[in-house]
Design an enzyme around this catalytic site. Sequence first.
Site, mmCIF file in Angstrom:
data_model
loop_
_atom_site.group_PDB
_atom_site.id
_atom_site.type_symbol
_atom_site.label_atom_id
_atom_site.label_comp_id
_atom_site.label_asym_id
_atom_site.label_seq_id
_atom_site.Cartn_x
_atom_site.Cartn_y
_atom_site.Cartn_z
ATOM 1 N N CYS A 121 0.833 -1.201 0.000
ATOM 2 C CA CYS A 121 0.000 0.000 0.000
ATOM 3 C C CYS A 121 0.871 1.257 0.000
ATOM 4 C CB CYS A 121 -0.925 -0.014 1.217
ATOM 5 S SG CYS A 121 -2.208 1.259 1.170
ATOM 6 N N CYS A 122 1.906 1.271 0.840
ATOM 7 C CA CYS A 122 2.818 2.428 0.868
ATOM 8 C C CYS A 122 3.524 2.602 -0.480
ATOM 9 C CB CYS A 122 3.852 2.251 1.968
ATOM 10 S SG CYS A 122 3.251 2.566 3.632
ATOM 11 N N CYS A 204 -0.959 8.055 7.548
ATOM 12 C CA CYS A 204 -2.307 7.798 7.053
ATOM 13 C C CYS A 204 -3.219 7.359 8.203
ATOM 14 C CB CYS A 204 -2.287 6.716 5.978
ATOM 15 S SG CYS A 204 -1.425 7.198 4.465
ATOM 16 N N CYS A 207 -3.423 3.629 9.497
ATOM 17 C CA CYS A 207 -2.170 3.030 9.985
ATOM 18 C C CYS A 207 -1.504 3.846 11.087
ATOM 19 C CB CYS A 207 -1.191 2.832 8.830
ATOM 20 S SG CYS A 207 -1.805 1.754 7.521
ATOM 21 N N CYS A 230 7.882 3.966 5.698
ATOM 22 C CA CYS A 230 6.981 3.776 4.558
ATOM 23 C C CYS A 230 7.748 3.537 3.252
ATOM 24 C CB CYS A 230 6.060 4.976 4.411
ATOM 25 S SG CYS A 230 6.927 6.540 4.186
#
Length: 235
Positions: A121-122, A204, A207, A230
Amino acid sequence: MSVAAGKADYYQSVALEAGREFADAPAEKVIDWAVQEFGDGFCIAASMADAVLIDLASRVAPDIPVVFLDTGYHFAETLETRDRVAKRYPVKLHTILPKQTVAEQDATFGPKLHDRDPDACCSLRKVEPLARALSPYHAWASGIRRDEAASRRNIGVVEWDRKRAMVKVNPLATWTQEQIDEYVIANDVEINPLAYDGYPSIGCGPCTRRVLPGEDPRSGRWANTRKTECGLHPE
């Protein structure tokens, strides 16, 4: 040797030399050097946790480019801080978006990729967009500091970003949280209100959790996982 390789070798040597020269230099001097050395080829990346680096840089070089990654998962307070910064400081703020919206990513990879594979996702929502945003530049700056986490204890004030083959400038590397707080108060710097609500490190929404008294400032990031960065900064 290709032209690109030759340029990379040149900028790497610049980074190494400047890293030694500016190891103990004031942040303003470091920023001024980067502006003089790279001109339009220098930008700042900002997370909008606070505007300390932006405040410093805008005094040295008005209209300096500032890159902000809008991941689609930010707290509302972070986006509001971005908007206040854009209105107040004489900088050119560029909001960079991932290639896919959150809904499109969910359709491709399934919902809540950040829970199942936070690295992926990062990569999609931070690392790739930053690489795209930095592509016109030779050097970039961030506000990361050595006292923020164990993974950042050895960062240089000026260093070579091997991943992107660019010069990386960390003008605040040697600053402490106390110095940041003093600068914020003395200069009425814009700051993300979450910083006063238990979020010393703000990422985010899905997280990031509040940090308890005595915990590491970045312990609220990817809590209960082994992930600590990240991918934007070297570990």
